[in-house]
Design an enzyme around this catalytic site. Sequence first.
Site, PDB file in Angstrom:
ATOM      1  N   SER A 238     -21.736 -41.491 -24.907  1.00 18.94           N
ATOM      2  CA  SER A 238     -21.016 -42.375 -23.916  1.00 18.94           C
ATOM      3  C   SER A 238     -19.515 -42.457 -24.819  1.00 18.94           C
ATOM      4  O   SER A 238     -19.396 -42.115 -25.889  1.00 18.94           O
ATOM      5  CB  SER A 238     -21.326 -43.488 -23.726  1.00 18.94           C
ATOM      6  OG  SER A 238     -21.423 -44.206 -25.113  1.00 18.94           O
ATOM      7  N   LYS A 239     -18.459 -42.814 -24.014  1.00 15.00           N
ATOM      8  CA  LYS A 239     -17.170 -42.922 -24.362  1.00 15.00           C
ATOM      9  C   LYS A 239     -17.189 -44.069 -25.712  1.00 15.00           C
ATOM     10  O   LYS A 239     -16.799 -44.046 -26.605  1.00 15.00           O
ATOM     11  CB  LYS A 239     -16.268 -43.702 -23.353  1.00 15.00           C
ATOM     12  CG  LYS A 239     -14.906 -43.703 -23.669  1.00 15.00           C
ATOM     13  CD  LYS A 239     -14.027 -42.759 -22.877  1.00 15.00           C
ATOM     14  CE  LYS A 239     -12.834 -43.032 -23.263  1.00 15.00           C
ATOM     15  NZ  LYS A 239     -11.823 -41.960 -23.598  1.00 15.00           N
TER      16      LYS A 239
END
Length: 466
Positions: A238-239
């Site tokens: 994920s970011k």
Amino acid sequence: MSKVVTRFAPSPTGHLHIGGARTAIFCWLLARHFGGEFRLRIEDTDLLRSKQEYTDSILASMRWLGLDWDGEPTYQTQRTDVYNKYVDRLLETGHAYWCSCTPEEVEAMREQARARGRKPRYDGRCRTRDVGPGEGHCVRLKAPVTGKVVFDDLVKGPIAVDVSELDDMVLRRSDGMPTYNMAVVVDDYEMGVTHVLRGDDHVSNTPKQILIYEALGLPLPRFGHVPMILGPDRQKLSKRHGARAVIEYEQDGLLPQALVNYLVRLGWSHGDQEIFAPDELVALFDGAGLNAAPAAFDPDKLQWLNAHYMRSMPPTELAALALPFVRREGFADVAPERVERLASLFRERANNLVELAQAMRTLLTPAETLEYDAAAVARALPADGEGRKHVAALAELFAAAKTFDAPALEKILHDYVERNNLKFKQVGPPLRVALLGYMGGPHLPEVMDVLGREATLERLRRAVAL
Ligand code: GLU
């Protein structure tokens, strides 16, 4: 072995992310290891999402990472005619045919196949219809009806796909544009690519591309598909966990050599070795040792590697990298030589260039705007306390010093402690807080040496009067 040619083929629909960067690094290393060529191809056929600014950004990130490419980049949008020449050749040799089925008809076929529990596919009905070109007609590959497509993946080992899983794929759309797989095969062939290394989100394209190579009678390159990078939780990255663009890491003060080293190790190993100089990577990376299992991103290890590179690189080089960050901290006019001295002083205490630049703040700020940590002042420099007396006395001695450098200042400090029968801890902390505003930081004689006589005395006088 003939010359090794690899390529990196980004789609300019966003900045270069670490997954793409890792693929690019592997391709670059393989080419450089074998003294071959590393080519760049911009897959910009998605006209809606492709942007020149992303191409520019991808190229800038590659330069920053040190991934130089050979020759000019190829742009797919400039090669429609070339792809269509190959489609024509397939039509001429009977390996492709015109199809007049409408999208609705094709969808109905797929629906039917699904209803029978089969893989949705085009049923080949135009194979024998002798359709010919015309409004709304596309060109399809006459794929083999039995057999398997087999290839030996450099990363995953042997892969076999039954042709019943594939269908007569479209090679040229009804608008005259070649399809993605068609373009990739033509490009890889014409660019002389011998090794296609890419993310394993493309592994399902490979059998389709192999069918096109075979229909064209072209030699196959070697294929290798590297697994995706997972987050520390072993879920999709994920970011928050690091799925970010290379340019963001650059802005966060990472060094390119640390990011390269980190990304290479995330998917390739050479025994237990963790740290590899760029030349060493080129010497060692021959395409073997790529891991088939996905690796998990570890942000702490990346920072650890970065700190290692910051501590081991020549100070001039570190200073050059740190300079823009120091300027960003608000010290626009700082001289590079000064940054070099400060970088040497603080690099043991910083994991990245942002932390390094922030650590330099206290020494770059003029005495009158230096911020003092209230708790540190209360502890080490209380009003009317002994600490202030020592600082005032030392200020006199430093003012009179014949030479103002670290060894001379060290001696003055040492003699003062001896002469007055003090313990260093009665003198060190007050002097430290007076000079820096907080507890911690580098060796004090070095700090004063870097500050110079004027700035040192200004700080000491201000602290005594706090
Ligand atoms: N343009 C594709 C991508 O960005 C790469 C395709 C390939 O390497 O063959 O994922």
